[in-house]
Write a protein that holds these residues in place. Structure first.
Motif, short mmCIF file in Angstrom:
data_model
loop_
_atom_site.label_atom_id
_atom_site.label_comp_id
_atom_site.label_asym_id
_atom_site.label_seq_id
_atom_site.Cartn_x
_atom_site.Cartn_y
_atom_site.Cartn_z
N ARG A 115 0.82 -1.21 0.00
CA ARG A 115 0.00 0.00 0.00
C ARG A 115 0.86 1.26 0.00
N GLU A 116 2.11 1.14 0.41
CA GLU A 116 3.04 2.26 0.30
C GLU A 116 3.21 2.65 -1.17
N PHE A 117 3.33 1.63 -2.02
CA PHE A 117 3.47 1.89 -3.45
C PHE A 117 2.12 2.20 -4.09
N ASP A 118 1.06 1.52 -3.63
CA ASP A 118 -0.26 1.72 -4.23
C ASP A 118 -0.80 3.14 -3.97
N ARG A 119 -0.53 3.66 -2.77
CA ARG A 119 -1.01 5.01 -2.42
C ARG A 119 -0.01 6.09 -2.82
N LYS A 120 1.09 5.67 -3.45
CA LYS A 120 2.15 6.59 -3.88
C LYS A 120 2.78 7.35 -2.71
N LEU A 121 2.80 6.71 -1.54
CA LEU A 121 3.49 7.31 -0.40
C LEU A 121 5.00 7.27 -0.56
N PHE A 122 5.46 6.48 -1.54
CA PHE A 122 6.90 6.43 -1.78
C PHE A 122 7.44 7.78 -2.25
N LEU A 123 6.54 8.66 -2.71
CA LEU A 123 6.99 9.98 -3.14
C LEU A 123 7.63 10.75 -2.00
N SER A 124 7.27 10.39 -0.77
CA SER A 124 7.90 11.03 0.40
C SER A 124 8.88 10.10 1.11
N SER A 125 8.53 8.79 1.19
CA SER A 125 9.38 7.87 1.96
C SER A 125 10.68 7.53 1.24
N LEU A 126 10.71 7.62 -0.10
CA LEU A 126 11.92 7.28 -0.86
C LEU A 126 12.68 8.52 -1.34
N THR A 127 12.27 9.68 -0.87
CA THR A 127 12.96 10.89 -1.30
C THR A 127 14.07 11.31 -0.34
#
Length: 269
Positions: A75-87
């Protein structure tokens, strides 16, 4: 942002998702199943309770692991939360290892708590009836739990690989549990066909096809050594237990390394 920070963030996400409520219900279910199971065996109530309790561990904890993987990775990838967690300025593997370590660490804590609860329940049941062969809750019990933890580690690594490579969160549940079912059953089917080849038509071809799975999947059924604790006899421990442990650890390490490689090459939309 170091690895410990990723680990701490993952733990915070697990707690905020209220998974502790799930663990509470799991504890209640364990006690209920144990008390009911003891009523179905007049001569070995403690042994039956321990057997079913260990079965609950091997079934319920992998399901919890998959749910945590869905929450912290898929869900991290599905909700596009990676835009903050992987930056953050750190390698992607720290993100993955931090989440993986948090899930596995929490599952180990739950396993320890549930095993202590099961041990107390068995002691309570055993006080009401003295068995001729009581279960051994000492070192054999600890060894059995260690093998369960190793089984859980392998299942968690394949779930991590699926969560990193797939784009559908629901496939993490289906794929991981399907892998677990096959890895825990194929060796038993091969052994059964070896003893009685009349169970299926063209048994030789069927058996050889299943044997090929041994080169692709770990034998998770071999990690179930509960008999040493159920009856307190070390003779039930396989002679090649060390080889099984090493092969399972190597398989888990290979899957985790493949997950890191897949995440590093993953392209996000």
């Amino acid at each position: 942002m170091n690895l410990f920070s990723d680990f701490r963030v993952a733990v915070h996400l697990i707690l905020s998702a209220r998974f502790l409520t799930l663990f509470l219900w799991l504890s209640i279910a364990l006690v209920t199943i144990g008390l009911i199971a003891a009523q179905f065996s007049a001569r070995q109530p403690a042994t039956v309770t321990l057997d079913l309790g260990l079965t609950v561990f091997r079934i319920a904890l992998p399901v919890v692991a998959v749910l945590l993987l869905q929450e912290l990775l898929s869900r991290e990838f599905d909700r596009k939360l990676f835009l903050s967690s992987l930056t953050y300025p750190r390698p992607r593997y720290r993100f993955l290892i931090g989440r993986f370590a948090a899930i596995f660490g929490l599952l180990l804590i739950v396993l320890v708590v549930l095993s202590a609860l099961l041990s107390g329940l068995i002691t309570f049941i055993g006080n009401g009836y003295a068995q001729s062969t009581p279960p051994d809750l000492g070192l054999p019990y600890l060894v059995t739990l260690a093998f369960i933890a190793l089984d859980l580690l392998v299942v968690l690594t394949i779930g991590t690989l699926i969560a990193v490579t797939t784009t559908t969160p629901s496939f993490v549940l289906i794929g991981t549990l399907g892998f677990m079912l096959v890895a825990r059953s194929y060796s038993a089917i091969v052994a059964l066909l070896t003893r009685d080849s009349t169970l299926v038509g063209n048994a030789d071809t069927y058996q050889s096809s299943l044997s090929l799975l041994g080169y692709l999947l770990p034998d998770l059924a071999a990690l179930d050594v509960r008999m040493i604790s159920l009856y307190g006899q070390w003779q039930f421990l396989p002679e090649d237990w060390a080889l099984r442990v090493v092969s399972a650890l190597a398989y888990a390490a290979a899957l985790l390394g493949l997950s890191v490689w897949a995440l590093n090459r993953k392209k996000f939309a």
